[in-house]
Design a protein around this motif. Structure first.
Motif: not given
Length: 82
Positions: A54-59
């Motif tokens: 699971r990748m964290k999406t940048p804001r």
């Protein structure tokens, strides 16, 4: 389509079994489910495949379309209109 209506249906002759079944069904307690579904759209929960991370999406930074400044939008822009 005509072949569906070729056969005939025989009427039910013995009704003794039906009376016994209705007596058994009346003894059963039919209750609604113990919990209610929460309101709103269900959350999307996907099972990850083997090896998938699971990748964290940048804001995304908000950019004003009028002054091209960061951190605010056109509706809250404080710079004077030129």
């Amino acid at each position: 389509m005509v072949a569906a209506y070729v056969g005939s249906v025989a009427p039910v002759i013995h009704t003794d079994n039906i009376i016994e079944l209705t007596g058994q069904l009346s003894e059963l307690d039919m209750l609604p489910p113990s919990s209610r579904r929460p309101p709103g759209r269900p959350r999307k929960k996907r099972f990850l495949s083997r090896g998938e991370v699971r990748m964290k999406t940048p804001r995304r930074h908000t950019v004003c379309s009028r002054c091209k400044g960061c951190g605010h939008n056109r509706a809250t822009c404080k710079t004077p209109i030129s």
